[in-house]
Every structure is written in C-alpha cells, then in structure tokens.
Design an enzyme around this catalytic site. Structure first.
Site, mmCIF file in Angstrom:
data_model
loop_
_atom_site.group_PDB
_atom_site.id
_atom_site.type_symbol
_atom_site.label_atom_id
_atom_site.label_comp_id
_atom_site.label_asym_id
_atom_site.label_seq_id
_atom_site.Cartn_x
_atom_site.Cartn_y
_atom_site.Cartn_z
ATOM 1 N N TYR A 158 0.965 -1.095 -0.083
ATOM 2 C CA TYR A 158 0.028 0.025 -0.029
ATOM 3 C C TYR A 158 0.829 1.357 0.092
ATOM 4 C CZ TYR A 158 -4.281 2.709 0.917
ATOM 5 O OH TYR A 158 -5.195 3.585 0.802
ATOM 6 N N LYS B 67 -20.865 -20.192 -8.280
ATOM 7 C CA LYS B 67 -19.917 -20.155 -9.790
ATOM 8 C C LYS B 67 -18.317 -19.577 -9.625
ATOM 9 C CE LYS B 67 -20.912 -19.737 -14.350
ATOM 10 N NZ LYS B 67 -21.907 -20.640 -15.104
ATOM 11 N N GLY C 219 -35.840 -20.613 -25.219
ATOM 12 C CA GLY C 219 -35.185 -19.454 -24.606
ATOM 13 C C GLY C 219 -33.930 -19.240 -25.029
#
Length: 751
Positions: free
Chosen positions: A37, A92, A194
């Site tokens: 950082y 997922k 679909g």
C-alpha cells in the site's frame, strides 16, 4: 437431514458463504505493507497510468472474472432477485477457482432495465479480465450480451446461452459418429426457445448442422414462418422459423434424428421417442427433471438410444462446468478481447476429442469404479476429469490467436506446462521428466503386463511417446483387455507360457547358481514376470523395469535386487518419495528399503537422492534428520546421523549443501537456520530429507501426504545398477506412467 437442510448448514458454517479474499504477497513486515500500500503502491499506479496494459502486469486483472447477475432467471428458481441469487454466483466463483484457478468477484445488480445493466457492467471494465453474465432472463440477456461485446475490450460470455451449447455440441459431434450419421444431415428438434435453446441451435449450425434441418418448438408449438409473419414470436426465435405446417412437439419429433430439450421436465413420452428415426439421439437437458427420464427413453426402443441429461446420476451429463472455467482460462491467458465463435468451436472439439481417450483411474473411481469407455454412454468427458483444463484451455487460446482475438502470443506447448503448474507442483515437476523422457524413449518392461492398469499404462506410454513398453503376461488376456478397452495399439508382449526363455533361464542360473538356485529352479523362476523382467534388463534386452502393482513391496523388490543388483559405485538401494506442496518440493529417503541404516548407508543414499533430485531440475540441499540439533542430544542414534553428515561434508562427490544431525523443523524453516544455527552449511531450507530409519521415513511421508496436503510421486528406487522401480500395490495408471518416465530418464543417463 435432507439435501436442503444439509445445504443450509453448509452455507451457514463459519465463515458464511463459500468464498473469501486471500493475499498473494507477503504482508508480515512493515516493509511488506509499505510495498503493498502506501507509499510503494504509487509506482505501479503511475506505470499503469502511462501504459494501461501494465494493469495485467501489476494487478490481478488478468486472472479476475466478474460473475454478474440480476437474479431474473435463476436455474430452477426463476426470478428471485439479485440478493437471493448471491449463493448461486458465489458457487460459480467456486467452480472458476476449483477447476481453472480463476479468481472471481460476484456482483449482484438490483436492476431490471437492460440499459442500466449495460452501463453498470461497462463501467467495471478496468476491474476485470473477463465478464461472465449469469441467470439473466431472455430476451434481455441477448441484448445485454450483444451490446457489452460491442462496447467492451474484454471477453463477455453469457454462460446460460453458450455453456450448454458448447457442451452439448461436443456431445453431438461424438453422438453423430457413434450412430454413423453425418452432422449436416441430422434432423434436429428443439424443445424450448429461450436463451439457451437459441444459442445452442446457433452453435449446432456453426458446428456443421443445417439451419433448415432444425425445428424449434416453444410452449405454443412449432415456430413456423406463419407465426413469425404474424408477429407471434420475437426476433431471436424468428431466425429458426420454418416454412412447415403448424404442430406441436410430438409432430416435430416424428422422424427426427436428434432431440434437444431445454424446456421443462416430463413433456416427452415414450411414444414420441418411438416416432423418431433409427438410433435416436436424445439430449433431455431440463433441470432438475429432464423432458423424459433416462430409463423411459432407453426402454422405448430396441435400437441404440444415445441419451444425455443435465443430471450427474446418469451417463452423459451436460454440465456447463466442462466449459466456462476452461474457456475463460484460455481467453484470459492470451488477453483475448472477446470469446468468439472460433474459440467456442475449438472448446467443443477439444471436449469431443477428450471423450475418445482412455479415462484416468481417479475419474473412474469418482463414478463408482464402473468402466468408462467411448460409446453411447460416454460421449462427453466427466466434469471431474482434470485433463479438461489441458485440452480445452490450450484449444481456446490457440483459436483466439489464430482468429485475431488475442493480444499476446503463446507457445502452446509451454502453455500446457504452465496450466499443469496451476493444478499442483507435482504436475509441474513430472512435466520436466516427461519432456526429458520423450527426447529419447527407452524400452521399459512392465512385469505384470496382463493387468488392466498395465495395459492402459502401456497404451499411454506409446501414445505420448514416453517409452516403448514390453508387457510380460498372458498374450491372449492382454489382447482381450486392449480390445475391450478400445485401445488401438500393438505393444510388444513376452508371454512366459509361449516364448522360448532358455537364454534367460541360462542367464538366471549363471547369476544365481552360487546362491542356491539349481538349473531346474531357474527354469521355473524365469516364468515369474519379476525374474523374467529383471533378466531382460540385466541382459540389455530392455532398458528399465516396473513391477509391484500386484505384489507386496518386499517380494517385488527381491528379484531385481538379486538379478540386476546395485550400481557399480553403490552398495545400497533406497526408496524415495517426491512430495510436492504448493510452492515447495521435498525428496524423502529412505521410505521403503533400509530398515535401520548405518552411517555408511545414510551417506550413500543421500548422494543417490541428490542425483535423483537433479533429474527433476532441482538443486539438492540435504538434511540428515534426527530429534537432536547438532549434538544437543548425544547417543548412538544421533551420533550415527552426525557421523554420516560429517562424512558427506568431506566427500568431494557430495557436490551439494548437506548438514545434520538436525530436527525436521530446523531443516525446513529458513528462519531457524538463519537465526539459531547460522553456522549450518545449509543456507536455505532443505529439499532432501534423509530419515534415520525406515520407520521414521515411512511415517513422515504418509503424514505429510495425508495431513499436510502433499502430493506424492514414488517410491522411486535409487542405487540400482539399471533402472528398476517398484510400484505400490493399487497404484493408478498415472502413477505407472510417472514412474515409467522416471525410469526412462534413468536409462538415458545410464547410457
């Protein structure tokens, strides 16, 4: 508890959910934090400002995918909203990481307006290397994906559309071969219109099916030109409108070669299956209940019925996890700007090719130890097959390069090695040896050659160009096994019952006649595969030997020790395991041979193991272990180890760092060496661990393997005059291939 209760408990377990963020760089010191950082982070920021592509060099962007949904069409649940869809999106992410080592942020957008979704996702392009759209309802999903692909310079992929298309497309390629019908002549019927059905139909056309041979049905029946002209169907359905009479699904299925179901469960009857053409292909992919059950479809006909579903409890599971992780892996690794049709076709063809290959034992075990072989019940690989990564990702990467979608070039062969490293250090290490073996394959005897695993290993050794196997065993049984498994190869076979073994018996008698073996006993012993294989190697008719798959280790080791013996400059053999961790490799010796080694034995087997380590391109650093650190405990046990270490430190042939006696943590923790024992000749953590006796070595390697998460390769036998390796009973085919590769490299260096 039932599945729902188990799942709730699983997700609730602390910490809640399924994913977390972990650091990839050290953060232990103030210096580390100042680099991670402020103020150190300014340097990469300024570099990226000057050259935006440096984001792939200095940040995680190149391995980061956004899984994005609004929860409007969650599989099996419908429009449950963004918040409720989060467990699916986290899941997922788990699949991306588990199967392809891709990091994920899941983002659930509480938006219904396609324009708002497009704007939100587009604004996140600096964060991600790719976008996976998920569970967004049709027809909005088409617009969202199309617009984002146009506007973004990173891959955008709606898995609900393309995932099923690619996986079932691979299945269709193989199914058409199994039923011996040309793809461009197949009459294909779709149930459902679909996003997934339309994308799948489009993809079948890309693979070679004829658009005019595709009939699509929605809830109102066949999509006809008349319905399209009357405005009864949207523009996406219109592309599959046919100039045929109106009718229902039953009418459409009559005479069809292929049924592709992406609709709802239970709408196809046995009578409808019976009306199809000969040897029908039925992809009933509705979840969780297919359009017709596996049992009903199979029993409806007397001829061949190829059946695929979305379920894991039946053959030929159309599971999207076979696609998206590996497609994104290949796309990310070439910094692709999109996932185009060429890349999707490459993925499908790679999956189709893989289904024709011999299936690893680990996959067979995962599915109940039932035989898995290319044919009606196996036209697509299993989702747990680790080879999918190495087949699909390179194929996608190459297609991206060839089609101009990539930003960087890759050496595909080298790329496969990098992929293997992602799945574990053991694969990376074995690739070093496999590549060496392929440069100059040697003749390797498989002493238990009529065992099915040995036959499969022989096939892989030939197919991969690693070795020239010689199978010892019943010739008829070997041929029957290879034919049953569909392995088209002609290995060299030595059948002890049908071969003239007189010359080998003579040599065995010559070697053992002063060890109590008579001529008659030599004739009997030479029919034993272990003795015959040992004599073949000793006489130079083979270069190396593997045995032990069906024998206890001591009984398998005895014949090669008696016949081949140890090397000219060696008195002792030893068993070595290579243990691989995420970022470390350790060789453990002795784990299988010497029960209570003397200091002379310890010194010699340390040198043997150092030589072995170098075959894996590892520079050895050896530690001789005890429960004492450099004399802290003084008795005969610790003194033996200390003397062995002293001998090695003064031995010119020991051209590697070595020290001892030392405790195990001293050997492997650099800070202990640097701090308390800075005088040690080891300046880095040891990678060759020499145990004071077999008991300690065997216990340690098994604990490291089972509790420490190490992967074990071995046991590798060192110190032999010619390469001989003794497998563990029950080893898998990959273990046989790995040890055969080590034996080939041994033989190369012995020449």
């Amino acid at each position: 508890m039932g599945l729902d209760e188990d799942s709730l408990a699983y997700h609730k377990r602390d910490p809640p959910g399924k994913i977390e963020i972990s650091t990839t760089k050290p953060t232990n010191t103030q210096r580390d934090l100042s680099l991670a950082y402020s103020p150190g982070v300014a340097a990469p920021c300024l570099a990226i400002e000057e050259n935006p592509d440096d984001a792939y060099t200095y940040t995680a962007k190149g391995n980061m995918v956004g899984v994005i949904s609004n929860g409007s069409a969650v599989l099996g649940l419908g429009d449950i909203g963004a918040q409720a869809s989060k467990p699916v999106m986290e899941g997922k992410g788990v699949l991306f990481k588990r199967f392809a080592d891709i990091d994920v942020f899941d983002i659930e957008l509480d938006l219904d307006d396609p324009e708002a979704i497009i704007a939100s996702v587009k604004a996140m392009e600096p964060t991600f290397g790719g976008i996976n759209l998920e569970d967004i309802k049709a027809p909005e999903c088409f617009t969202i994906e199309e617009r984002l692909r146009e506007q973004m310079n990173i891959p955008v992929f709606h898995d609900d559309q393309h995932g099923t298309a690619i996986i079932s497309g691979a299945a269709l390629l193989n199914a058409s071969d199994v039923v011996d019908k040309d793809l461009d002549e197949l009459d294909i019927v779709f149930s459902g219109a679909g996003a997934s059905a339309i994308a799948t139909a489009r993809f079948y056309v890309s693979l070679g099916a004829k658009r005019e041979n595709i009939t699509m049905c929605d809830s109102s029946g066949i999509i006809t030109k008349q319905r399209a002209d009357e405005g009864d169907v949207n523009k996406y359905k219109q592309q599959f409108a046919r100039d045929v009479p109106e009718g229902d699904l039953a009418d459409a299925m009559e005479g069809a070669d292929v049924f592709a179901g992406l609709s709802i469960g239970g709408i196809v009857s046995q009578e409808m299956v019976q009306s199809m053409a000969s040897d029908p292909v039925i992809f009933a992919m509705a979840n969780p209940d297919p359009e017709i059950t596996y049992e009903d479809a199979k029993s409806a006909r007397d001829d061949m019925v190829i059946m695929a579903t979305g379920r894991s409890d039946y053959p030929n599971q159309v599971n999207n996890v076979l696609g998206f992780p590996f497609i994104f892996r290949g796309a990310l690794d070439v910094r692709a700007s999109e996932i185009n049709e060429e890349m999707k076709i490459a993925a499908a063809k790679a999956l189709a090719r893989l289904a024709r290959q011999d299936v690893p034992d680990a996959v067979v075990k995962a599915y109940g130890d039932q035989p898995i072989q290319f044919g009606p019940d196996y036209i697509i690989p299993k989702p747990v097959d680790p080879r999918v990564l190495f087949e699909v990702a390179p194929a996608v990467a190459k297609a991206a390069i060839d089609s101009g979608a990539s930003r960087i070039e890759l050496d595909i062969d080298h790329y496969v090695e990098k992929l293997e490293a992602r799945l574990g250090k053991s694969r990376e290490m074995m690739r070093v040896v496999l590549n060496k073996a392929k440069l100059d394959p040697k003749r390797v005897v498989l002493a238990e050659g009529d065992d099915e695993k040995m036959v499969r290993a022989a096939y892989q050794l030939i197919e991969q160009g690693i070795a020239e196997p010689i199978l010892i065993g019943d010739r008829d049984r070997i041929w029957e096994t290879s034919q049953r498994l569909g392995l088209e190869f002609e290995p060299e076979i030595v059948d002890p019952d049908k071969s003239n073994l007189d010359a080998y018996a003579d040599r065995l008698y010559e070697l053992r006649r002063r060890k109590g073996v008579t001529r008659r006993e030599a004739d009997e012993l030479i029919t034993d595969g272990n003795y015959l294989g040992s004599v073949l190697v000793e006489m130079g008719d083979a270069d190396a030997m593997l045995t032990g798959l069906t024998h206890h280790y001591p009984s398998a080791l005895r014949p090669p020790l008696q016949v081949v013996g140890t090397a000219e400059n060696a008195k002792y053999a030893a068993g070595v395991y290579m243990l691989t961790f995420k970022n470390r490799v350790i060789f453990c010796v002795d784990t299988t041979v010497n029960l209570d080694p003397t200091e002379e034995v310890l010194a010699e087997i340390t040198k043997h193991t150092a030589t072995l380590a170098r075959r894996f391109n590892v520079e050895p650093r050896a530690a001789l272990l005890s429960y004492s650190n450099f004399g802290s405990v003084d008795n005969e046990g610790t003194a033996k180890v200390r003397r062995a270490a002293r001998t090695l430190r003064t031995d010119p042939a020991a051209d590697f760092p070595v020290d001892g006696e030392m405790q195990a943590d001293t050997a492997v923790v650099k800070s202990i060496l640097d701090g308390t024992y800075e005088f040690s000749d080891l300046k880095k953590s040891a990678n060759v661990l020499v145990f004071p006796n077999l008991e300690a070595g065997n216990i340690a390697y098994k604990l490291l393997q089972r509790l420490g998460g190490a992967e074990a390769i071995g046991p590798m036998l060192v110190g032999m005059d010619k390469p001989v390796h003794v497998l563990q009973r029950g080893d898998e085919v990959k273990d046989i291939v790995n040890l055969a590769s080590v034996a080939v490299v041994d033989a190369q260096e012995n020449n």
